[in-house]
Motif scaffolding. Structure first.
Motif, PDB file in Angstrom:
ATOM      1  N   GLY A  87       1.019  -1.321  -0.373  1.00 25.15           N
ATOM      2  CA  GLY A  87       0.123   0.358   0.334  1.00 25.15           C
ATOM      3  C   GLY A  87       0.504   1.338   0.080  1.00 25.15           C
ATOM      4  N   GLU A  88       2.093   0.849  -0.341  1.00 26.23           N
ATOM      5  CA  GLU A  88       3.082   2.516  -0.080  1.00 26.23           C
ATOM      6  C   GLU A  88       4.586   2.310  -0.920  1.00 26.23           C
ATOM      7  N   ILE A  89       5.328   3.398  -1.551  1.00 32.99           N
ATOM      8  CA  ILE A  89       5.908   2.811  -1.494  1.00 32.99           C
ATOM      9  C   ILE A  89       7.204   3.972  -0.837  1.00 32.99           C
ATOM     10  N   SER A  90       8.807   3.702  -1.394  1.00 29.53           N
ATOM     11  CA  SER A  90       9.515   4.808  -0.643  1.00 29.53           C
ATOM     12  C   SER A  90       9.798   5.787  -2.379  1.00 29.53           C
ATOM     13  N   GLU A  91      10.144   6.788  -2.180  1.00 29.83           N
ATOM     14  CA  GLU A  91      10.702   7.768  -2.917  1.00 29.83           C
ATOM     15  C   GLU A  91      11.650   7.229  -4.176  1.00 29.83           C
ATOM     16  N   GLU A  92      12.979   6.154  -3.512  1.00 30.92           N
ATOM     17  CA  GLU A  92      14.251   5.366  -3.597  1.00 30.92           C
ATOM     18  C   GLU A  92      13.661   4.859  -4.536  1.00 30.92           C
ATOM     19  N   ASP A  93      12.527   3.530  -4.123  1.00 34.23           N
ATOM     20  CA  ASP A  93      11.806   2.390  -4.195  1.00 34.23           C
ATOM     21  C   ASP A  93      11.258   2.943  -5.715  1.00 34.23           C
ATOM     22  N   LEU A  94      10.471   3.370  -5.888  1.00 38.12           N
ATOM     23  CA  LEU A  94       9.932   4.311  -6.610  1.00 38.12           C
ATOM     24  C   LEU A  94      10.688   3.955  -8.134  1.00 38.12           C
ATOM     25  N   GLU A  95      11.726   5.488  -8.039  1.00 39.35           N
ATOM     26  CA  GLU A  95      12.676   5.212  -8.817  1.00 39.35           C
ATOM     27  C   GLU A  95      13.275   4.455  -9.087  1.00 39.35           C
ATOM     28  N   ASP A  96      13.685   3.796  -8.676  1.00 39.18           N
ATOM     29  CA  ASP A  96      14.540   1.998  -8.891  1.00 39.18           C
ATOM     30  C   ASP A  96      13.418   1.164  -9.850  1.00 39.18           C
ATOM     31  N   LEU A  97      12.439   1.140 -10.210  1.00 49.81           N
ATOM     32  CA  LEU A  97      11.227   0.680 -10.497  1.00 49.81           C
ATOM     33  C   LEU A  97      10.852   1.902 -11.873  1.00 49.81           C
ATOM     34  N   PHE A  98      10.868   2.846 -11.838  1.00 53.15           N
ATOM     35  CA  PHE A  98      11.017   3.045 -12.882  1.00 53.15           C
ATOM     36  C   PHE A  98      11.405   3.344 -13.816  1.00 53.15           C
TER      37      PHE A  98
END
Length: 101
Positions: free
Chosen positions: A57-68
């Motif tokens: 239900g949530e994601i860190s900024e760092e993880d979001l950037e990595d995933l993108f």
């Protein structure tokens, strides 16, 4: 004598060209196989992480950037299909997890 040299020379040249072409094709096939393997590994990783973050239900900024970044490489650089677009849409809508203090 010149005709014999020409016939032998053309056969040797033909064999050389054929050999070079075969080597080039084999390298291309190997490269395509590695590319397909990397694409499949990225597909699996993006799907797994996207589902994990969606379940949390949530994601860190760092993880979001990595995933993108992984998705961009998968989709644009490795010519991936659009199968992961729905996963990425779900991840985009997640709230950003606050940084730990």
């Amino acid at each position: 004598m010149e005709i014999l040299v020409a016939v032998l020379g053309s056969g040797a040249l033909s064999a050389l060209i054929s050999g070079v072409f075969t080597v080039a094709c084999n390298r291309s096939k190997k490269k395509d196989g590695v590319r397909a393997g990397v694409r499949m590994l990225l597909y699996d990783k993006i799907k797994h992480l996207g589902n994990k973050y969606s379940s949390a239900g949530e994601i860190s900024e760092e993880d979001l950037e990595d995933l993108f970044n992984m998705h961009k490489i998968y989709h644009d650089d490795l010519a991936g299909n659009g199968y992961l677009d729905h996963v990425m849409t779900g991840v985009r809508s997640l709230p950003i997890k606050p940084k730990a203090k």
